[in-house]
Design an enzyme around this catalytic site. Structure first.
Site, PDB file in Angstrom:
ATOM      1  CG  ASP A 101      -0.508   0.348   2.503  1.00  0.00           C
ATOM      2  OD1 ASP A 101       0.562   0.967   2.597  1.00  0.00           O
ATOM      3  OD2 ASP A 101      -1.191   0.028   3.504  1.00  0.00           O
ATOM      4  CG  PHE A 160       0.624   4.726   4.203  1.00  0.00           C
ATOM      5  CD1 PHE A 160       0.776   6.103   4.303  1.00  0.00           C
ATOM      6  CD2 PHE A 160      -0.606   4.221   3.800  1.00  0.00           C
ATOM      7  CE1 PHE A 160      -0.276   6.955   4.027  1.00  0.00           C
ATOM      8  CE2 PHE A 160      -1.665   5.065   3.523  1.00  0.00           C
ATOM      9  CZ  PHE A 160      -1.502   6.435   3.627  1.00  0.00           C
ATOM     10  CE  LYS A 161       2.144  -1.996   5.606  1.00  0.00           C
ATOM     11  NZ  LYS A 161       0.843  -1.338   5.766  1.00  0.00           N
ATOM     12  CB  ILE A 162       9.376  -1.103   2.957  1.00  0.00           C
ATOM     13  CG1 ILE A 162      10.855  -0.993   2.580  1.00  0.00           C
ATOM     14  CG2 ILE A 162       8.872  -2.482   2.631  1.00  0.00           C
ATOM     15  CD1 ILE A 162      11.756  -1.815   3.463  1.00  0.00           C
ATOM     16  CB  ILE A 163       8.327  -1.442  -2.294  1.00  0.00           C
ATOM     17  CG1 ILE A 163       7.698  -2.807  -2.102  1.00  0.00           C
ATOM     18  CG2 ILE A 163       9.835  -1.483  -2.129  1.00  0.00           C
ATOM     19  CD1 ILE A 163       7.955  -3.750  -3.261  1.00  0.00           C
TER      20      ILE A 163
END
Ligand code: PLP
Length: 393
Positions: A183, A185-188
């Site tokens: 999503d 907000f995640k690391i990728i």
């Protein structure tokens, strides 16, 4: 917000590949797709990175949670142990498949503790969703031993710790299945998207068939394919997979930069004797997306978090946050649903309205998570350290 900080020409190129063929669907259409298979390629590269046999992409991390459970054979009426400190998705996933969430206390690892796990087990426990929270891992050796002793299926939720490892083996490769989120907000990020990985051939069969209406994916006439099982539609689109693929190819740089930036701040913070750091069972395997610190009391933590935010430091205080901690999940406490769910029909060993988590309260109440940024310059980090002096000195 690492992935989104790096959005650029690579993502555009992958999306354009898909736009040029017009095939947004991940299966079939071999004659017009010009050899472009973004979902399939992303899956292959993601599996290789983790050193596992199989990966299957989904529409979101939440549907990846659903698929990780379902493909592992967990369903209606099964008790599934979950943490009270997590982004709420795995709990929603358990409820949405008709299973019963049973909450277990966390400890200073910010993950379910071995003691908390044992205390939540009943004769009906089928699985645990172990969330590797805020960038790093649970006490995996102890948790795995308990799973084996009680014949409990281990599902890892690695949405917040992608790229982390434990004793040299990637997080997400210890469970029967593991899920990931891409999503915003995640690391990728893929915009929206998720993945399930597994080493189990039969479980992988369940993954790709279940997430596409039970399709066998054998042959090249989709309309004539067999449907060995009933399924759903959890399919990722080629457009989302294209963005995710370009982002994923930046993972080594992201991890390296996070680790470098986190180390600067963590080393600096060691001089403040009132600060304790989150317990990381294998420090080398930290994905380093967050620097997690404890203040001596809840009151101090709340105050320091406010001061950090005011100083422009991206710091999260979860105790009062509506999405990450049970304390504020009124909808779960009262089981407010839009339609009847399994837990209302089967019952639960826990009373969600009255249950208390003294240990988790104590841990989360004192916790502040500083979100590590990729674009910080040396100067930015020096300013943050100066703010630490003012706030904590
Ligand atoms: C973000 C997240 C999810 C779900 O991800 P979505 O892609 O937003 O549906 C699941 N589990 C955890 C621990 C998460 O942080």
């Amino acid at each position: 917000m690492p992935g989104t900080e790096l959005f650029g020409a690579e993502e555009r190129k992958e999306v354009n590949d898909v736009m040029e063929t017009g095939v947004f669907f991940r299966y079939n259409h071999d004659n017009i797709r010009n050899g472009i298979w973004k979902a399939k390629t992303f899956e292959q590269e993601f599996a290789k990175f983790h050193g596992v046999k199989h990966c299957h992409m989904t529409t979101s991390g939440t549907t990846a949670d659903v698929l990780a459970l379902t493909a592992a054979g967990i369903g209606a009426g099964d008790e599934v142990i979950v943490p009270p400190f997590t982004f709420i998705a795995p709990v929603e996933a358990v409820i949405s498949i008709g299973a019963i969430p049973v909450f277990a206390e966390i400890d200073e690892t910010l993950c379910i503790s071995p003691e908390g796990f044992k205390a939540a087990i009943t004769p009906n426990t089928k699985a645990i969703v172990l969330v590797h929270m805020c960038g790093s891992m649970a006490k995996l050796d102890e948790i795995i031993a308990i799973c084996q002793e009680h014949n409990i299926v281990l599902i890892e939720d690695t949405a917040q710790a992608m790229g982390g490892s434990y004793k040299g083996k990637m997080l997400g490769t210890y469970g029967k299945t593991a899920c990931f989120s891409f999503d915003f907000f995640k690391i990728i990020t893929a915009g929206e998207g998720g993945a399930v990985i597994t080493n189990d051939d039969a479980v992988y069969e369940n993954c790709h068939t279940y997430s596409d209406h039970g399709h066998s994916h054998i042959g090249n006439n989709r309309g004539m394919e067999a449907h060995p099982v009933l399924g759903m539609n959890l399919r990722i689109s080629e457009l989302h997979a294209a963005v995710g693929l370009a982002q994923f190819r930046k993972i080594d740089y992201i991890l390296e930069t996070q680790r470098k930036n986190k180390k600067v701040l963590k080393d600096y913070m060691k001089k403040f004797s009132q600060i304790e750091f989150r317990n990381i069972p294998d420090e080398k395997g930290d994905s380093a997306t967050m620097l997690n610190i404890f203040l001596p009391t809840q009151t101090e933590a709340e105050k320091v978090a406010k001061e950090m935010a005011a100083a422009g430091i991206p710091a999260a205080y979860w105790f009062t946050n509506n999405y990450h901690y049970f304390r504020n999940w009124e909808h779960i406490k009262e089981m407010k649903t839009v339609a009847p769910v399994g837990v209302q029909k089967f019952g639960s060993p826990q009373n969600y309205a009255t249950i208390k988590f003294p240990k988790s309260d104590e841990v989360v109440g004192r916790l502040i998570s500083i979100i590590i940024q990729l674009k910080w310059t040396d100067d930015d980090m020096k300013k943050i350290c100066d703010s630490f002096d003012k706030i904590l000195g």
